[in-house]
Design a protein around this motif. Structure first.
Motif, short mmCIF file in Angstrom:
data_model
loop_
_atom_site.label_atom_id
_atom_site.label_comp_id
_atom_site.label_asym_id
_atom_site.label_seq_id
_atom_site.Cartn_x
_atom_site.Cartn_y
_atom_site.Cartn_z
N ALA A 121 2.34 3.31 -7.62
CA ALA A 121 3.80 3.28 -7.79
C ALA A 121 4.20 3.82 -9.16
N ILE A 122 3.48 3.39 -10.19
CA ILE A 122 3.80 3.82 -11.55
C ILE A 122 3.63 5.33 -11.70
N HIS A 123 2.52 5.87 -11.21
CA HIS A 123 2.26 7.30 -11.37
C HIS A 123 3.20 8.14 -10.52
N SER A 124 3.62 7.63 -9.37
CA SER A 124 4.46 8.40 -8.46
C SER A 124 5.91 8.47 -8.90
N THR A 125 6.37 7.43 -9.60
CA THR A 125 7.81 7.33 -9.86
C THR A 125 8.17 7.10 -11.33
N ASN A 126 7.15 6.95 -12.19
CA ASN A 126 7.44 6.64 -13.60
C ASN A 126 8.33 5.41 -13.69
N CYS A 127 7.93 4.35 -13.00
CA CYS A 127 8.75 3.13 -13.00
C CYS A 127 8.67 2.46 -14.37
N THR B 157 4.62 1.83 8.09
CA THR B 157 5.62 2.87 7.88
C THR B 157 5.31 3.66 6.62
N ALA B 158 5.50 4.98 6.71
CA ALA B 158 5.29 5.82 5.53
C ALA B 158 6.48 5.73 4.58
N LYS B 159 7.59 5.21 5.09
CA LYS B 159 8.79 5.09 4.26
C LYS B 159 8.75 3.76 3.51
N ASP B 160 7.78 3.63 2.61
CA ASP B 160 7.66 2.40 1.85
C ASP B 160 8.45 2.49 0.55
N GLY B 161 8.29 1.49 -0.30
CA GLY B 161 9.04 1.47 -1.55
C GLY B 161 8.69 2.60 -2.48
N ILE B 162 7.43 3.04 -2.45
CA ILE B 162 7.02 4.14 -3.32
C ILE B 162 7.68 5.44 -2.85
N ALA B 163 7.71 5.66 -1.54
CA ALA B 163 8.39 6.84 -1.00
C ALA B 163 9.88 6.81 -1.37
N ASP C 243 10.73 -3.36 -3.20
CA ASP C 243 9.49 -3.90 -2.66
C ASP C 243 8.62 -2.71 -2.22
N ILE C 244 7.36 -2.72 -2.58
CA ILE C 244 6.49 -1.60 -2.22
C ILE C 244 6.27 -1.54 -0.72
N GLY D 64 11.11 5.31 -4.02
CA GLY D 64 11.17 5.60 -5.45
C GLY D 64 11.07 7.09 -5.73
N GLU D 65 10.21 7.79 -4.98
CA GLU D 65 10.08 9.23 -5.14
C GLU D 65 11.36 9.94 -4.75
N TYR D 66 12.01 9.46 -3.69
CA TYR D 66 13.31 10.03 -3.30
C TYR D 66 14.34 9.82 -4.41
N ILE D 67 14.39 8.61 -4.96
CA ILE D 67 15.34 8.31 -6.03
C ILE D 67 15.12 9.24 -7.22
N ARG D 68 13.87 9.45 -7.59
CA ARG D 68 13.56 10.33 -8.73
C ARG D 68 13.90 11.79 -8.44
#
Length: 239
Positions: A95-101, A60-66, A53-54, A68-72
């Motif tokens: 989200a797409i550009h940050s993590t290549n989902c 919180t700055a620790k959202d789903g995109i953050a 979930d985004i 995803g970036e950690y996972i990558r």
């Protein structure tokens, strides 16, 4: 294989997990409600699919995109499928550009939307079972697909690993650790045995044994502690 679902709404979290488990019986769903809980699960498991979930809480700055970036940033997960779940269409491109989902799902969604998305990834072979990696007693590094494993027997400090091609002994891990890492089609049938359900030919409740589909018959004992669960998973009728 294991999927990690991250959603701060517990009702939606459990609902998504139930939708997946109902259709994909080989996918074990792990769940988390925030970034920190997710990181802990990732550290302790091998994940084949992420559903994030985004928006994970307000402000919180620790959202789903953050997340995803950690996972990558982790080497094993640089190409692992990430599906974003969101009710905020303006966040999708970020989200797409940050993590290549690989894809995203808009809320609200129904089971058919979710299943079609996951099935598409399976059909494209984007979701794959992680290879099992073990070291034998000579220090030789062994890598194999999970379904090549027939069964594992624990004996003292060693594990006897039997595959469709060979067998070897390893002391690099423990049966309890392997049980957590292997796909859900492996079952603990005895305190000393893990068995691949895909290679079970038959089973006998009277003698409490499993017979594998190997050229030479292999009989595996079923421990009393594990019997009810084993026969339930193998669809053996209660008596």
């Amino acid at each position: 294989m294991k999927a990690l679902i991250v959603e701060d709404n517990v009702e939606q979290l459990n609902g998504t997990a139930a939708m997946i488990s109902e259709v994909f019986t080989d996918i074990k769903c792990l769940t988390a409600v925030n970034y920190d809980e997710s990181v802990k699960i990732i550290e302790e498991n091998v994940i084949s699919l992420f559903l994030l979930d985004i928006q994970l809480g307000e402000g919180t700055a620790k959202d789903g995109i953050a997340l995803g970036e950690y996972i990558r940033s982790l080497e094993p997960y640089q190409t692992t499928p990430i599906l974003f779940i969101t009710a905020l269409p303006d966040q999708v491109m970020r989200a797409i550009h940050s993590t290549n989902c690989y894809d995203y799902i808009m809320k609200p969604f129904d089971q058919s939307d979710l299943i079609k998305t996951i099935q598409r990834l399976l059909n494209l072979s984007i979701i794959e079972e992680p290879l099992v990696e073990l070291t034998d007693r000579s220090g030789v590094y062994m890598r194999m697909k999970p379904d090549e494993l027939l069964y594992i027997k624990s004996e003292l400090r060693n594990m006897h690993v039997f595959t469709v091609k060979e067998s070897f002994i390893t002391s690099s891990t423990r049966l309890n650790d392997l049980e957590r890492e292997l796909p859900t089609f492996f079952i603990r049938c005895h305190k000393s045995y893990l068995v691949n359900m895909h290679h079970i030919r038959s089973f006998d409740r009277t003698t409490a044994t499993i017979l594998l589909d190997t050229p030479r018959p292999v009989s595996i004992p079923i421990g009393r502690k594990y019997a009810d669960l084993v026969f339930h998973m193998l669809n053996f009728p209660d008596q």
